[in-house]
Enzyme design. Sequence first.
Site, PDB file in Angstrom:
ATOM      1  N   GLY A 545       0.854  -1.499   0.107  1.00 58.21           N
ATOM      2  CA  GLY A 545      -0.062   0.102  -0.028  1.00 58.21           C
ATOM      3  C   GLY A 545       0.943   1.222   0.062  1.00 58.21           C
ATOM      4  O   GLY A 545       2.040   1.189   0.163  1.00 58.21           O
ATOM      5  N   PHE A 549       3.447   8.697   3.999  1.00 50.17           N
ATOM      6  CA  PHE A 549       4.826   8.880   4.333  1.00 50.17           C
ATOM      7  C   PHE A 549       5.713   7.762   3.359  1.00 50.17           C
ATOM      8  O   PHE A 549       6.818   7.971   3.560  1.00 50.17           O
ATOM      9  CB  PHE A 549       4.891   8.456   5.748  1.00 50.17           C
ATOM     10  CG  PHE A 549       4.074   9.359   6.914  1.00 50.17           C
ATOM     11  CD1 PHE A 549       4.772  10.702   7.084  1.00 50.17           C
ATOM     12  CD2 PHE A 549       2.922   8.890   7.384  1.00 50.17           C
ATOM     13  CE1 PHE A 549       4.221  11.629   7.901  1.00 50.17           C
ATOM     14  CE2 PHE A 549       2.291   9.912   8.142  1.00 50.17           C
ATOM     15  CZ  PHE A 549       3.012  11.047   8.403  1.00 50.17           C
ATOM     16  N   VAL A 552       4.635   0.989   1.234  1.00 54.14           N
ATOM     17  CA  VAL A 552       4.797  -0.203   2.186  1.00 54.14           C
ATOM     18  C   VAL A 552       4.822  -1.500   1.286  1.00 54.14           C
ATOM     19  O   VAL A 552       4.274  -1.737   0.484  1.00 54.14           O
ATOM     20  CB  VAL A 552       3.799  -0.362   3.279  1.00 54.14           C
ATOM     21  CG1 VAL A 552       4.049  -1.435   4.303  1.00 54.14           C
ATOM     22  CG2 VAL A 552       3.358   0.992   4.102  1.00 54.14           C
ATOM     23  N   LYS A 566       8.494  -0.141   5.301  1.00 56.15           N
ATOM     24  CA  LYS A 566       7.982   1.081   4.921  1.00 56.15           C
ATOM     25  C   LYS A 566       9.072   2.058   4.618  1.00 56.15           C
ATOM     26  O   LYS A 566      10.133   2.345   4.938  1.00 56.15           O
ATOM     27  CB  LYS A 566       7.299   1.816   5.866  1.00 56.15           C
ATOM     28  CG  LYS A 566       6.871   3.252   5.695  1.00 56.15           C
ATOM     29  CD  LYS A 566       5.848   3.807   6.559  1.00 56.15           C
ATOM     30  CE  LYS A 566       4.608   3.710   6.082  1.00 56.15           C
ATOM     31  NZ  LYS A 566       3.396   4.281   6.885  1.00 56.15           N
ATOM     32  N   ASP A 663      -2.947  11.134  12.386  1.00 54.55           N
ATOM     33  CA  ASP A 663      -3.277  10.503  11.080  1.00 54.55           C
ATOM     34  C   ASP A 663      -4.205   9.062  11.478  1.00 54.55           C
ATOM     35  O   ASP A 663      -3.788   8.252  10.799  1.00 54.55           O
ATOM     36  CB  ASP A 663      -2.309  10.369  10.125  1.00 54.55           C
ATOM     37  CG  ASP A 663      -2.994  10.078   8.998  1.00 54.55           C
ATOM     38  OD1 ASP A 663      -3.995  10.373   8.480  1.00 54.55           O
ATOM     39  OD2 ASP A 663      -1.984   9.783   7.674  1.00 54.55           O
TER      40      ASP A 663
END
Length: 856
Positions: A545, A549, A552, A566, A663
């Site tokens: 995904g 930021f 991943v 990530k 978030d």
Amino acid sequence: MKRIYYHTTTIIVFILSIFFPCLTLATDTITSTQPLTINQTLVSTGEVFELGFFDPGNNNLYLGIWYKKIKQRTYVWVANRDTPVTSPSAELKLTIGDNGNGNIIVLNQDETAVWSSNQSVSTANTVAQLLDSGNFVLRMDNDEDPENYIWQSFENPTNTLLPGMKLGWDRKTGVNRFLRSWKSDTDPKVGDYSFKMNIHGFPEIFISKETDVRTLYRSGPWNGRRFSGVPEMKSVSLIEFEFKNNSDEVLYWFKMLNGSYYSRLVMSSSGSLERFTWVESSHAWSEYWSAPRDQCDAYKKCGPFGVCDANASPVCKCMTGFRPKNQQAWDLRDGSDGCVWSSELECGSDGFLPLKNMKLPESSKAFVDQSMNLSQCAEICKSNCSCTAYANMDITGVGSGCVIWAVDLLDMRQYADSEGGQDLYVRVAASDLDQSPTIGASENGSSNNVAKTVGITVGISAVIIILLLLFYLRRKKMQRLKNSSINRKGPHERSQDFLMSEGIIVQSKKDYSGETTTDDLELPLFDFTTLTIATENFSDENKLGQGGFGCVYKGILVEGEIIAVKRLSRTSGQGVEELKNEVRLIAKLQHRNLVRLLGCCIEVEEKLLVYEYMENKSLNTFLFDKEKSARLNWQKRFDIISGIARGLLYLHQDSRLRIIHRDLKASNVLLDKEMNPKISDFGMARIFGGDQTEAETKKVVGTYGYMSPEYAMDGLFSIKSDVFSFGVLVLEIVSGKKNRGFYYSSNQLNLLGHTWNLWTQGKALELLDESIRAEFSKDEVLRCIQIGLLCVQEHAEDRPNMSKVVLLLSSDVLNLPQPKYPGFSLGKRHSEIESLSKHDESLTINGVTVTVLDGR
Ligand SMILES: *[C@@H]1O[C@H](CO)[C@@H](O)[C@H](O)[C@H]1NC(C)=O
Ligand SMILES: *[C@@H]1O[C@H](CO)[C@@H](O)[C@H](O)[C@H]1NC(C)=O
Ligand SMILES: *[C@@H]1O[C@H](CO)[C@@H](O)[C@H](O)[C@H]1NC(C)=O
Ligand SMILES: *[C@@H]1O[C@H](CO)[C@@H](O)[C@H](O)[C@H]1NC(C)=O
Ligand SMILES: *[C@@H]1O[C@H](CO)[C@@H](O)[C@H](O)[C@H]1NC(C)=O
Ligand SMILES: *[C@@H]1O[C@H](CO)[C@@H](O)[C@H](O)[C@H]1NC(C)=O
Ligand SMILES: *[C@@H]1O[C@H](CO)[C@@H](O)[C@H](O)[C@H]1NC(C)=O
């Protein structure tokens, strides 16, 4: 001339009465010749209180008292709470009653009495006066002595305790004065909850739900300084608390040390007892104190002989010398069965375990002697085999008086510091006492001398093993430095491997909170090549995904372990060392509802974080998918909501760092094999160098639809912004629908507005996802919706904090407050957001994190 003058005055009076229809009688008194109509009020001499008829919002008229100077109407007393005036007009009168007694009565339009002060003393020449204290009194015209008041509102309290008003028992008349809540915020009718003195044994005050005769909370007995269960009752310069017990009465009241401050104690219609003080500078009531306040305030939370400690996890403990009665339920965190002695008591030879800072056990059956000192008290208790505990009655000075319990000890809790509770001595077997000379409750009360010997032996062996281990680790570290191979295990795991290889099985020191002790955790560093190989060169097939930021990827290490990597997209303002420090801190946050950070890789251009892999991806892949959503039945959804709440609470409050997520959203909640929720991406703002202590930020990081109004508009954030996002998430989980940020179906409402509409129409259950309507708990669903609405209230200060949310979720006892209007629920707000979003063309609105530079 005279005639003209007369006419002018009449006209002026007439004009005045047009502009000021609510004329006050310029007085604080009514007499039998001077009644009060609905357009008039009485005002106390110092203009503190006002009395008159009012409509609380249910189209009925009540006679009540409120603060004169406070615009925001605050009623402190209501006369005819159960018998409202339904006619358009009413009157307050002083009468010479049927049998000649003077009474204050409220008449409706057709002159029938709906309420009367109902006193039977026969008197003439009475007046009724509203005093500056808020007391409305009936007295002889010429006698102002409070002792001789014929009737007073202070002796007939409704839901509010004012300074000087006394709560409690009058031994002579047998009357127990107590507070009783309103039915709702707009209905003064007698409601469900009471705050009432229990005068038996060692007196204390209870909050009870009268409708099902259930105790919700108790204050603990008065120990000379404060109620034993209210550590907040310190002697403050503002309020003085008083308690009196003598042959005439048992009373509790409070005084304001400076009469120009207002404070009131209210039994609210939602079941909590709240003290408010008026803050002149902000023109608002501020909540000064409330109860019940945490899990440990819930009555009998930890059962008989159990001790609740709000700072521990789990909160219920058994004292030294005790063990859980029902171990299985105890492990599942249901402490209600309480504890039992772990060894047989032998009466004469038993000892007493001293416990500090204890809220005394429920004391309605306790035996009290004011004249004994503590050593005499101990003697009495020791010699009487049915005595289970004793304590000082009064802790002022060196302590005096004696309280003895000869029953199961109920509803105890322990405070962290000496500001709360007092010393309590509990009977335990002598053998258990020697074993643990330390004061305090222990997690496990193991039993006899054999166990003790074994314990010591094991202890010594453990020390030796640890020493060996440290030595071993040191050597291993040296080796590692030499051949610089990848190391991705903390010493914790390695130590386990070592012990297992040595044939010793150790049990993980995990406690039930899900938090592990990781002070010694060292951050594993991965090297970039390892991660490149694991993720097949960050191939698209391995992509799990994309977030704000970075992307991943799924990765498989050479050892076969699956990880999630990530790859952070942008360089942060921080230096590499600072960044490592932050990551190291974040890696220490461990909770079963947080995704575990396994390590990181920080090389000049690349910054990668390595997480545990979550089999079931993120919550949004289930929730918003027609087919998959049915797999999340109500029970699962409820568990997910509770899990997220606990994870967030840990971030906000329980962890060593205070982290605001900023978030929180469905795609940041990951699900493991068993569908347990785990919050991911926490601490990202920290890792990116965002200053968490600053209240305003230049960068608005977050996702529309989950952003609180104050954050999206002004860049103001706080833990309450996270609470807002949590609220949105709860409503999404219940409904299975996305809060699209702006619109919901054709009504031009978003999910919040839609929910609010259903809620106000009493149709909240319609929100529930259609695919799971087959089986659900109506109470839980409604509770979740209400909690969701409470969390998304427009004003941050109205929203509960996460500890309150966890409490509300876990308890079906507490009544929830009524939510106010949600933030961002109106279509008109939408234009404001749109204009905000024009700042940056590259914004994506749905699902993806947006970063608006210079949001403010
Ligand atoms: C109270 O005031 C209203 C309007 O100001 C008026 O219509 C009504 O007659 C008044 N009632 C009494 C009892 O004076
Ligand atoms: C008035 O008092 C009498 C006895 O003093 C009592 O029986 C009666 O119920 C009371 N009425 C009301 C409305 O409280
Ligand atoms: C309260 O006062 C009564 C009467 O003086 C006395 O008998 C009783 O022991 C007192 N109780 C406490 C808890 O102080
Ligand atoms: C009470 O408070 C007011 C307002 O803060 C202050 O002006 C006044 O001096 C105080 N009075 C006393 C007796 O402390
Ligand atoms: C308690 O009272 C007894 C009898 O009055 C006295 O002998 C003893 O010294 C007192 N103990 C303390 C600690 O004051
Ligand atoms: C022990 O204490 C209980 C409760 O105070 C009392 O009822 C009982 O009579 C006492 N027994 C003896 C032997 O003193
Ligand atoms: C607690 O006590 C039980 C039984 O008494 C024992 O099996 C267990 O090992 C003990 N745990 C600890 C941590 O002492």
